[in-house]
Design a protein around this motif. Structure first.
Motif, PDB file in Angstrom:
ATOM      1  N   GLU A 203       0.828  -1.210   0.000  1.00 15.75           N
ATOM      2  CA  GLU A 203       0.000   0.000   0.000  1.00 15.75           C
ATOM      3  C   GLU A 203       0.862   1.260   0.000  1.00 15.75           C
ATOM      4  OE1 GLU A 203      -3.863  -1.708   2.474  1.00 15.75           O
ATOM      5  OE2 GLU A 203      -2.183  -0.810   3.550  1.00 15.75           O
ATOM      6  N   ARG A 213      -5.707   1.778  -4.088  1.00 13.63           N
ATOM      7  CA  ARG A 213      -5.798   0.354  -3.785  1.00 13.63           C
ATOM      8  C   ARG A 213      -7.140  -0.202  -4.264  1.00 13.63           C
ATOM      9  NH1 ARG A 213      -5.339  -3.247   1.781  1.00 13.63           N
ATOM     10  NH2 ARG A 213      -7.293  -4.383   1.470  1.00 13.63           N
ATOM     11  N   ASP A 214      -7.088  -1.373  -4.893  1.00 12.83           N
ATOM     12  CA  ASP A 214      -8.285  -2.107  -5.281  1.00 12.83           C
ATOM     13  C   ASP A 214      -8.337  -3.353  -4.403  1.00 12.83           C
ATOM     14  OD1 ASP A 214     -10.218  -3.756  -6.413  1.00 12.83           O
ATOM     15  OD2 ASP A 214      -9.681  -3.249  -8.470  1.00 12.83           O
ATOM     16  N   ASP A 215      -9.331  -3.442  -3.525  1.00 19.52           N
ATOM     17  CA  ASP A 215      -9.414  -4.550  -2.575  1.00 19.52           C
ATOM     18  C   ASP A 215      -9.445  -5.909  -3.268  1.00 19.52           C
ATOM     19  OD1 ASP A 215      -9.419  -2.756  -0.518  1.00 19.52           O
ATOM     20  OD2 ASP A 215     -11.584  -2.840  -0.162  1.00 19.52           O
ATOM     21  N   ARG A 216      -9.931  -5.947  -4.507  1.00 16.31           N
ATOM     22  CA  ARG A 216     -10.003  -7.211  -5.227  1.00 16.31           C
ATOM     23  C   ARG A 216      -8.627  -7.762  -5.578  1.00 16.31           C
ATOM     24  NH1 ARG A 216     -13.491  -5.597 -10.259  1.00 16.31           N
ATOM     25  NH2 ARG A 216     -11.934  -3.908 -10.162  1.00 16.31           N
ATOM     26  N   ARG A 219      -5.118 -10.143  -1.774  1.00 17.91           N
ATOM     27  CA  ARG A 219      -5.702 -11.430  -1.457  1.00 17.91           C
ATOM     28  C   ARG A 219      -4.804 -12.227  -0.511  1.00 17.91           C
ATOM     29  NH1 ARG A 219      -9.988 -12.444  -4.877  1.00 17.91           N
ATOM     30  NH2 ARG A 219     -10.490 -13.913  -3.216  1.00 17.91           N
TER      31      ARG A 219
END
Length: 337
Positions: A203, A213-216, A219
């Motif tokens: 991040e 940031r893309d939470d997808r 992982r």
């Protein structure tokens, strides 16, 4: 000041002979389960220090360090175990090695076993659970050093690790500087310090380059099993899939590589890839993998030095935090967009 308990105090409190206490502490002979329990209860109630007992009973024999590692099928931990044994041997110390297989229940059993064996110190990679059992070691004045990971609630324990935040930031920054803005990361579980810190580094690098940031694309995956392949497949199935990937979970690197090969994902043409950690085979496959090389020799050296110094009461009580810089090794698995 209250006088420290002696082995004779333990024997009297437990209602057994000194030789029985000696056998329990050193594992040198059979002891009836009832008597063993009485001795262990007396040790705890009197706050008797097993490492003092080892000196009292052994008269120069090598002290023993318990080494409790997460998973020896992970090459990182296998190599760490080898280096810890070598460092211990050079100091005339013995190692009692056990593994948790990333299972908190097995970790609890192993800690009880090591406590029964009266180790003089402990080096461990915690699962993040069993806080009370780790605290019990400290209450019995058994030095503990966490290596690679820590337990947030136990801030009084010495820790030796790599610079996780900096290492993950460097890996992510490497991809950003090559034009990638869709970058995925496979981390360890977010209830472990390595998982959390490596995501923090990822991040940090995104913020530096103004990328949201893309939470997808963030992982976590367990350290055991094939979950890493599943989460990468899910990322690649997105309408806007990642063009770069950081596999920051060392245990999932081979799983992810197998999945990418089966899916015929060309590296780096279809996907640029950076992995933790640098194994001998990472530079032999095609293409050779860009990697964060963890300084296993230094992790072992500092861990053994710390626990040995604690066993000899050579350090002030304040906890030590030793963070070792990892090396970023650029090879051919990353390319410019």
């Amino acid at each position: 000041m209250k006088k420290a308990a002696t082995i004779r105090d333990v024997a009297a409190h437990a209602g057994v002979s000194v030789s029985v206490v000696s056998r329990v502490l050193n594992g040198t002979g059979p002891v009836a389960p009832v008597k063993r329990a009485q001795v262990l209860d007396a040790i705890e109630e009197l706050a008797y220090r097993p490492r003092a007992a080892a000196r009292e009973l052994s008269q120069g024999r090598s002290e023993t360090i318990g080494l409790l590692l997460a998973d020896l099928t992970n090459p990182f931990f296998a190599r760490l175990a080898d280096r810890v044994v070598a460092e211990a041997r050079s100091r005339d110390l013995q190692i009692l090695l056990m593994t948790t297989q990333e299972d908190p229940h097995l970790e609890g059993q192993a800690l009880d076993t090591l406590l029964d064996r009266s180790v003089g110190g402990m080096i461990g990679t915690p699962t993040g659970h069993n806080t009370a059992r780790w605290e019990k070691l400290a209450a019995l004045d058994i030095p503990v050093v966490f290596v690679d990971r820590a337990v947030r609630e136990l801030d009084s324990v010495d820790v030796v690790s790599i610079e996780n935040v900096d290492s993950a930031a460097a890996a992510t920054r490497h991809l950003l500087e090559r034009g990638h803005t869709r970058i995925g990361i496979v981390s360890g579980p977010l209830d472990t310090t390595t998982g959390v810190e490596r995501v923090q580094g990822y991040e940090q690098a995104l913020r530096e380059h103004g990328v949201e940031r893309d939470d997808r694309l963030v992982r976590p995956a367990p350290f055991r099993g094939d979950r890493g392949a599943e989460v990468v497949a899910q990322m690649l199935a997105l309408d806007d899939p990642p063009t770069g990937l950081v596999v920051a979970n060392t245990a999932q690197v081979r799983v992810v590589l197998r999945m990418l090969a089966q899916a015929r994902i060309a590296i780096p043409d279809d996907l640029s890839l950076v992995v933790f950690d640098d194994n001998p085979w990472t530079e032999l496959i095609r293409p050779p993998l860009t990697a964060v090389r963890q300084p296993i020799d230094m992790l072992a050296l500092h861990s053994v030095e710390l626990v040995h110094a604690r066993m000899r009461q050579k350090l002030p009580p304040a906890p030590r935090r030793v963070r070792v810089a990892a090396e970023f090794v650029e090879r051919s698995s990353t390319a410019r967009i």
